[in-house]
Design a protein around this motif. Structure first.
Motif, short mmCIF file in Angstrom:
data_model
loop_
_atom_site.label_atom_id
_atom_site.label_comp_id
_atom_site.label_asym_id
_atom_site.label_seq_id
_atom_site.Cartn_x
_atom_site.Cartn_y
_atom_site.Cartn_z
N LEU A 262 -6.89 -8.00 7.17
CA LEU A 262 -6.11 -8.98 6.39
C LEU A 262 -5.35 -8.24 5.30
CD1 LEU A 262 -9.07 -11.49 5.77
CD2 LEU A 262 -7.56 -11.40 7.75
N PRO A 263 -4.05 -8.06 5.43
CA PRO A 263 -3.28 -7.38 4.38
C PRO A 263 -3.45 -8.07 3.03
CG PRO A 263 -1.96 -7.65 6.36
CD PRO A 263 -3.20 -8.46 6.57
N LEU A 264 -3.63 -7.29 1.98
CA LEU A 264 -3.74 -7.84 0.64
C LEU A 264 -2.36 -8.29 0.15
CD1 LEU A 264 -6.23 -5.32 -0.99
CD2 LEU A 264 -6.61 -7.77 -0.72
N THR A 265 -2.32 -9.42 -0.53
CA THR A 265 -1.05 -9.95 -1.02
C THR A 265 -0.67 -9.40 -2.40
OG1 THR A 265 -2.23 -11.86 -1.96
CG2 THR A 265 -1.33 -12.10 0.28
N ASP A 266 -1.57 -8.70 -3.05
CA ASP A 266 -1.31 -8.15 -4.38
C ASP A 266 -0.22 -7.08 -4.31
OD1 ASP A 266 -4.00 -9.11 -6.01
OD2 ASP A 266 -4.36 -8.70 -3.89
N GLY A 267 0.66 -7.06 -5.30
CA GLY A 267 1.75 -6.09 -5.31
C GLY A 267 1.28 -4.65 -5.30
N TRP A 268 0.18 -4.36 -5.99
CA TRP A 268 -0.30 -2.97 -6.06
C TRP A 268 -0.85 -2.48 -4.73
CZ3 TRP A 268 -5.29 -3.28 -4.61
CH2 TRP A 268 -6.03 -4.41 -4.96
N ALA A 269 -1.09 -3.40 -3.79
CA ALA A 269 -1.66 -3.00 -2.49
C ALA A 269 -0.65 -2.26 -1.62
CB ALA A 269 -2.19 -4.22 -1.75
N GLN A 270 0.63 -2.35 -1.94
CA GLN A 270 1.65 -1.59 -1.22
C GLN A 270 1.88 -0.28 -1.96
OE1 GLN A 270 5.02 -3.79 0.42
NE2 GLN A 270 4.12 -5.68 -0.35
N ARG A 271 1.38 0.79 -1.38
CA ARG A 271 1.39 2.09 -2.07
C ARG A 271 2.46 3.01 -1.50
NH1 ARG A 271 -4.50 4.55 -1.79
NH2 ARG A 271 -4.04 4.45 0.45
N ARG A 272 2.97 3.87 -2.37
CA ARG A 272 3.87 4.94 -1.94
C ARG A 272 3.23 6.28 -2.25
NH1 ARG A 272 9.04 6.19 -0.63
NH2 ARG A 272 9.84 4.08 -0.84
N PHE A 273 3.35 7.19 -1.30
CA PHE A 273 2.83 8.54 -1.47
C PHE A 273 3.96 9.49 -1.83
CE2 PHE A 273 -0.33 6.32 0.87
CZ PHE A 273 -1.53 6.86 0.47
N THR A 274 3.58 10.62 -2.39
CA THR A 274 4.58 11.58 -2.82
C THR A 274 4.13 12.99 -2.44
OG1 THR A 274 5.85 12.36 -4.74
CG2 THR A 274 3.55 11.87 -5.11
#
Length: 308
Positions: A262-274
């Protein structure tokens, strides 16, 4: 202060780890008196007492703990010199050591590096990957221990240069019979009423969840703590709790494990790597090519997703 002798440092580390001079002497096939003499010379050289001799063994002093940390780094660097020279003798003309977070290794980094190495122009390059938590990774970059790192971009990257890399999306993993399993997506707050299976406190995911729970004002109740995403999903299948895992890791194996994603709906759950490094100008040609390849792989992946 004169240059430190690596053999003496190796013996000093052995004594600190064994907590016993005689035991360290056995391990290194040397008499205990020779180690004691080297330790005395080392203490004279650095100007501080390094070990505290007690009835049941020895322990490093405060100064000894500081030197122990540096000694391990110096010995590791010396070992890498030997490996790199051996690799060069076997035909390897470029070598890159990279530290990476557990998420990037579990998701996309190995495939991207494999694609890099398959290019004819890179056939004489060797890439060594080592897993590390973000704080250790960043410290190693700042101290010059490694040239390149890959981690979540919310880490403290001050003083480092970066290139954008891939994205992922954290999700809740539940057993098929769990009350949350009927949903398609889920907010993190809604999971706090249930037991969790977590990762160690040193990991980026644990830190992120602790911060989110603190903002909500409710704790995360961990019934189990494991070291890998795979282990956490197996604990979920066994009914020990629910877990937060990248969707990209869980989705391909969810059906075989019998769990829901179940994907989390919180904005912080979408992460970007560097991809991060201390100074691009000081990177070796091989490291510079790898950094560019990883960045371009992420660009192409996002363009493909947008087109799809």
């Amino acid at each position: 202060m004169r240059d430190l002798d690596l053999t003496t440092l190796r013996l000093f580390v052995a004594v600190c780890e064994a907590r016993n001079i005689a035991r360290a002497a056995e391990q290194h096939h040397i008499v205990a008196s020779a180690i004691s003499k080297r330790l005395a010379q080392l203490e004279q050289q650095v100007g501080h007492t390094l070990i505290d001799r007690r009835r049941r063994g020895v322990v490093p002093t405060g100064a000894g703990e500081i030197l122990l940390q540096h000694a391990r780094a110096m010995l590791a660097a010396g070992d890498r010199v030997g490996r790199d020279m051996a690799a060069y003798g076997n035909g390897i003309t470029g070598q890159v050591r990279i530290l990476a977070s557990v998420s990037s290794i579990a998701e996309f980094l190995p495939d991207d590096i494999a694609a890099f190495l398959q290019a004819p122009a890179h056939r004489d390059i060797r890439v060594d990957i080592e897993e590390a938590v973000s704080s250790e990774l960043v410290r190693s970059l700042r101290e010059g221990v490694v040239p390149v790192g890959v981690c979540w971009d919310a880490a403290d990257l001050q003083g480092l240069q970066t290139r954008s890399y891939r994205r992922d999306h954290l999700a809740i993993i539940t057993p098929l019979s769990h009350p949350l399993a009927r949903r398609r997506r889920c907010a993190f707050e809604d999971t706090l009423a249930f037991d969790h299976v977590g990762l160690p406190a040193s990991t980026a995911v644990h830190t992120m969840l602790a911060r989110a729970a603190a903002i909500i004002g409710r704790p995360v109740n961990y019934r189990a703590v494991v070291s890998t995403f795979d282990a956490s999903m197996r604990c979920v299948r066994a009914g020990l709790g629910i877990a937060v895992v990248p969707r990209e890791v869980a989705a391909p194996v969810a059906a075989s494990l019998g769990v829901r994603v179940l994907p989390l709906t919180d904005g912080w759950a979408q992460r970007r790597f560097t991809v991060c490094f201390h100074d691009e100008k000081k990177l070796s040609p091989a490291a510079r090519m790898l950094v560019e390849h990883l960045h371009q792989a992420a660009v192409l992946a996002e363009e493909s997703q947008a087109a799809g």
